[in-house]
Every structure is written in structure tokens, then in C-alpha cells.
Design an enzyme around this catalytic site. Structure first.
Site, PDB file in Angstrom:
ATOM      1  N   GLY A 153       3.268  -0.462   3.785  1.00 47.63           N
ATOM      2  CA  GLY A 153       2.369  -1.697   3.120  1.00 47.63           C
ATOM      3  C   GLY A 153       2.654  -2.931   3.389  1.00 47.63           C
ATOM      4  O   GLY A 153       3.798  -3.249   3.825  1.00 47.63           O
TER       5      GLY A 153
ATOM      6  N   TYR B 162     -10.405   2.258   6.280  1.00 48.04           N
ATOM      7  CA  TYR B 162      -9.530   1.995   5.117  1.00 48.04           C
ATOM      8  C   TYR B 162     -10.044   0.923   4.292  1.00 48.04           C
ATOM      9  O   TYR B 162     -10.648  -0.181   4.660  1.00 48.04           O
ATOM     10  CB  TYR B 162      -8.303   1.103   5.812  1.00 48.04           C
ATOM     11  CG  TYR B 162      -7.033   1.217   4.943  1.00 48.04           C
ATOM     12  CD1 TYR B 162      -6.173   2.221   5.199  1.00 48.04           C
ATOM     13  CD2 TYR B 162      -6.744  -0.002   4.249  1.00 48.04           C
ATOM     14  CE1 TYR B 162      -5.166   2.164   4.115  1.00 48.04           C
ATOM     15  CE2 TYR B 162      -5.557  -0.009   3.537  1.00 48.04           C
ATOM     16  CZ  TYR B 162      -4.911   1.037   3.582  1.00 48.04           C
ATOM     17  OH  TYR B 162      -3.574   0.802   2.646  1.00 48.04           O
ATOM     18  N   SER B 163     -10.044   1.253   2.871  1.00 42.42           N
ATOM     19  CA  SER B 163     -10.585   0.643   1.829  1.00 42.42           C
ATOM     20  C   SER B 163      -9.953   0.514   0.574  1.00 42.42           C
ATOM     21  O   SER B 163      -9.634   1.813  -0.107  1.00 42.42           O
ATOM     22  CB  SER B 163     -12.252   0.875   1.800  1.00 42.42           C
ATOM     23  OG  SER B 163     -12.633   0.100   0.519  1.00 42.42           O
ATOM     24  N   ASN B 164      -9.352  -0.687   0.086  1.00 43.67           N
ATOM     25  CA  ASN B 164      -8.515  -0.254  -1.221  1.00 43.67           C
ATOM     26  C   ASN B 164      -9.467  -0.005  -2.059  1.00 43.67           C
ATOM     27  O   ASN B 164      -8.883   0.463  -3.438  1.00 43.67           O
ATOM     28  CB  ASN B 164      -7.971  -2.079  -1.315  1.00 43.67           C
ATOM     29  CG  ASN B 164      -6.878  -2.136  -0.144  1.00 43.67           C
ATOM     30  OD1 ASN B 164      -5.978  -1.595  -0.092  1.00 43.67           O
ATOM     31  ND2 ASN B 164      -7.162  -3.268   0.813  1.00 43.67           N
TER      32      ASN B 164
ATOM     33  N   SER C 289       0.711  -1.284  -0.042  1.00 46.76           N
ATOM     34  CA  SER C 289      -0.089  -0.135  -0.146  1.00 46.76           C
ATOM     35  C   SER C 289       0.914   1.202  -0.057  1.00 46.76           C
ATOM     36  O   SER C 289       0.088   2.444  -0.118  1.00 46.76           O
ATOM     37  CB  SER C 289      -0.900   0.076   1.343  1.00 46.76           C
ATOM     38  OG  SER C 289      -2.148  -0.617   0.734  1.00 46.76           O
TER      39      SER C 289
END
Length: 396
Positions: A351, A209-211, A113
Site C-alpha cells: 500500500g 484496480y479501483s478503491n 491499501s
């Protein structure tokens, strides 16, 4: 890719105060901690240091040794730059558990990330060019695409995406390691996985948090520029500041191009540790696909904070943060700030993706440090020790 409040911001949603089920390799599921026994880590590399410097490990080397000896990391790597520009690289452990080979100095790793920071920079450059408006709704650029239960692209702004305040569900928790390790995902497939599930929250109401946010940000970049995200990232960032060891893997590219330590992953957590070095990282895409080195990450975050990648107005937006939990960690637009034991904060992201975890960042006075380990720690002590290694490097 997962989120972790407190000491670490993870590149998946493995844990936000509770354990979740296993997620994909490209979505960076947590792995267990393996006891390897005592290994003999190499000493730090520093061509400018006097001979006496080799007499014993310094604090950063000791921190990496702990990650290998006590926390079971197969390998640990670090790159540190002090405020005078003096750089040092470190390694501990072994680069390959099968052969026992050395850890390549400043070897390439999958940076998970940290990719989000690169994606955010591209978006903000386009904001500076007048091509994207941070407070425009997603539907302005991707009309009708973002719809679902409690989900409406006419209510979610670009800022919400970059700040993780959109309320969008994360697709990562719905992927399985063995299902996707060898599978190529189109970005729209990742988005569809998320939109099959209800919203987590109202847009703008809370941080989560969200990809999925960054997949949408990448799609907006492509719509506005008419070019692939990877090309824009390479042209606008990688080539511009001379990141010689950083690249966005091509579709179907499963290997790591340059010398690298092998990455290891355990799924399920009580299962055997497996070599996950070769994998299709497409499930990360704009949220987590890049490969780089600790030194290149230092160069990137240093250039970013020095204003070499963004106009002052957009850098100020990126550094405008919201709190994440009660730990002191704060999230801006693809950039985090974390407190240091010696005072002040450092700016970065961090990440993880199956096989690798990276943590680090830079301070406003020019210090920089990044640490990588070749297995994602889930044991609380190991998680803490990775963060402490970064703190040691920046405060030493």
C-alpha cells in the site's frame, strides 16, 4: 491509492501503464524521488545475534541503504521474521529531514491499501457466518445505491468488489491533494465521486484496480453488522491477534499516535518535497486508512495464512487469484501473490498513501517481511529496489 501492475501493486490508480493526473494525498498520489545525498543508516537491530553480527550490514540492511543513498528515500524501515520465528528490525536514513532525528525502530506508518486485506478479512468472516454471500449482488445489501452510466448494483457481486473485477471507476483519480488534505470525507461522498463517471468495464470481464470496490465492501459490512467498520475491524482482527500498534484513525484524527518517521510527498512531481505526516486519511477509508507497523503487518499476514482469522473455506476463496498483467502478480480477494527469486510465492498486499509506501508479505513456510519507505517512489529503479528489498528479506 493507485494500482500498478508488474513489480508492484499500488494503492491508488496513479499508473496502469500510463501517467495520470495528480490525485489526493489520501488517495496516495505518486511523489517524485528526491536526492538526499549519502546518509549513514543505522545497523540492523537483533538482540539474539552474536556481537560479530554488527561487523557489517547484511543483505537487508544493504537494500535499505540503497533506497536511501541511491533512490532518495528519506527513511526506510523493515521487519523480517525467518521460518524459525527469529525477528529482526532495520532502519536507514533519518526520521525527520528538518531535525535529522533517528528513524524509530519499527515505527508506525500509514499502510495505505494494506487496509484492503483487513476489510476483505472482515467481509469473509461474515461470509463464514452466513451473513454475506460472495456471489450475491451488491443490491442485496445496498439496494438502489450503486447506479450510474453502465453501472448497476444488480450486476456486481461482492466477489467482484473484493477481486477488483467489478468494472467500477476509481474515485481516487478525481481527488486533489490540496483539496482534501484537511478535509473529512464520508464514505458515501467517495462513492458519489466514482458514480459520477461511467463504468470502466463490464462486471466480471476484466481485472481493474479501483478503491471504490472497497468503499462498497466497507458499507456492506456496516449494513450487515449495524456497527462502524472501524469497530468491526478492531474487534475481529486487531484485538483478536494482538496487533498492538495498528489502528483505524478516528474521524478528524490527522496525527500518528506512536513514534514514527515523518512522511514526505511531492505534488506536482516537479514541486518541492513537503512533510505530509499530518493529514486526514478519510479518503482512504476501507480502501486505505489504517496505521500500523512492519512487525504488526507481519503478524497479521502470518495469522491470516495460518488460518487464525478465517475458516479454511473462506481462506481458500481469498487465495483464489486472477492474473494482473503479465508479470506473475496475481490478485485474490484482498490478497496478492507474487513470485520470489528463490522460488515459490509470497502473500500480502502492499500500500501507499502520500508520505509512505509499504511492501511485503509472508510465505507458506512461515517467513515474513515488510518494508516501508517515507516517500512514494515513482522512479522505476526505486520502485524495483523496494520490491527487491522484500525479495532479499524473504529469500535470504
Amino acid at each position: 491509492m493507485r494500482a500498478r501492475t508488474g513489480q508492484n501493486l499500488r494503492s491508488s490508480t496513479r499508473r496502469d501503464g500510463r501517467r495520470r493526473r495528480a490525485v489526493s494525498a489520501a488517495a496516495a498520489m505518486a511523489v517524485g524521488v528526491m536526492t538526499l545525498g549519502v546518509l549513514a543508516p543505522p545497523a540492523a537491530s537483533d538482540s539474539a545475534a552474536p556481537p560479530a553480527a554488527a561487523a557489517g550490514p547484511d543483505a537487508v540492511q544493504r537494500a535499505l541503504n540503497t533506497l536511501v543513498r541511491d533512490d532518495g528515500m528519506p527513511a526506510a524501515l523493515a521487519s523480517v521474521k525467518d521460518r524459525n520465528g527469529r525477528a529482526r528490525t532495520y532502519t536507514a536514513g533519518v526520521g525527520d529531514l528538518t531535525t535529522g532525528s533517528k528513524v524509530p525502530r519499527d515505527g508506525q506508518v500509514r499502510i495505505g491499501s494494506n487496509t484492503k486485506a483487513f476489510t476483505a478479512v472482515v467481509v469473509l468472516q461474515l461470509v463464514g457466518e452466513g451473513k454475506i454471500d460472495l456471489d450475491a449482488f451488491v443490491d442485496t445489501y445496498l439496494p438502489g445505491l450503486v447506479r450510474g452510466e453502465g453501472i448497476d448494483g444488480n450486476r456486481i457481486t461482492v466477489r467482484h468488489l473484493l477481486q477488483h473485477t467489478s468494472g467500477l471507476p476509481d474515485y481516487g483519480v478525481h481527488l486533489d491533494d490540496d483539496e482534501i488534505r484537511n478535509r473529512y470525507f464520508e464514505p458515501r461522498e467517495l462513492l458519489d465521486l466514482a458514480l459520477d463517471h461511467p463504468a470502466d468495464a463490464e462486471p466480471g470481464k476484466t481485472w481493474g484496480y479501483s478503491n471504490t470496490n472497497y468503499v462498497l465492501a466497507g458499507l456492506i459490512v456496516q449494513k450487515v453488522t449495524g456497527r462502524p467498520l472501524a469497530e468491526e475491524m478492531d474487534r475481529r482482527i486487531i484485538q483478536r491477534i494482538g496487533l498492538r500498534h495498528t489502528y483505524f484513525p478516528a474521524p478528524g484524527e490527522m496525527t500518528v499516535r506512536e513514534p514514527h518517521p515523518r512522511g514526505y510527498h511531492r505534488s506536482p512531481e516537479d514541486g518541492p518535497l513537503r512533510d505530509f505526516t499530518e493529514m486526514d486519511p478519510s479518503a482512504g477509508w476501507a480502501a486505505g486508512q489504517l496505521i500500523s507497523t512492519n512487525s504488526d503487518l507481519n503478524r497479521f499476514f502470518t495469522a491470516l495464512l495460518a488460518g487464525r482469522l478465517l475458516p479454511a473455506a473462506q481462506l481458500a476463496e481469498m487465495r483464489t487469484t486472477v492474473p494482473v498483467g503479465t508479470s506473475g502478480l496475481r490478485y485474490g480477494l484482498g490478497l496478492t501473490s507474487r513470485t520470489l527469486s528463490c522460488g515459490g510465492v509470497y502473500w500480502g498486499h502492499g500500500g501507499d498513501i502520500a508520505g509512505y509506501e509499504t511492501r511485503g508479505g509472508v510465505t507458506d513456510d512461515g517467513r515474513a517481511a515488510n518494508v516501508a519507505v517515507t516517500s512514494i517512489p515513482t522512479d522505476e529503479a526505486a520502485v524495483r529496489h523496494v520490491s527487491e528489498a522484500v525479495d532479499t528479506a524473504l529469500c535470504g
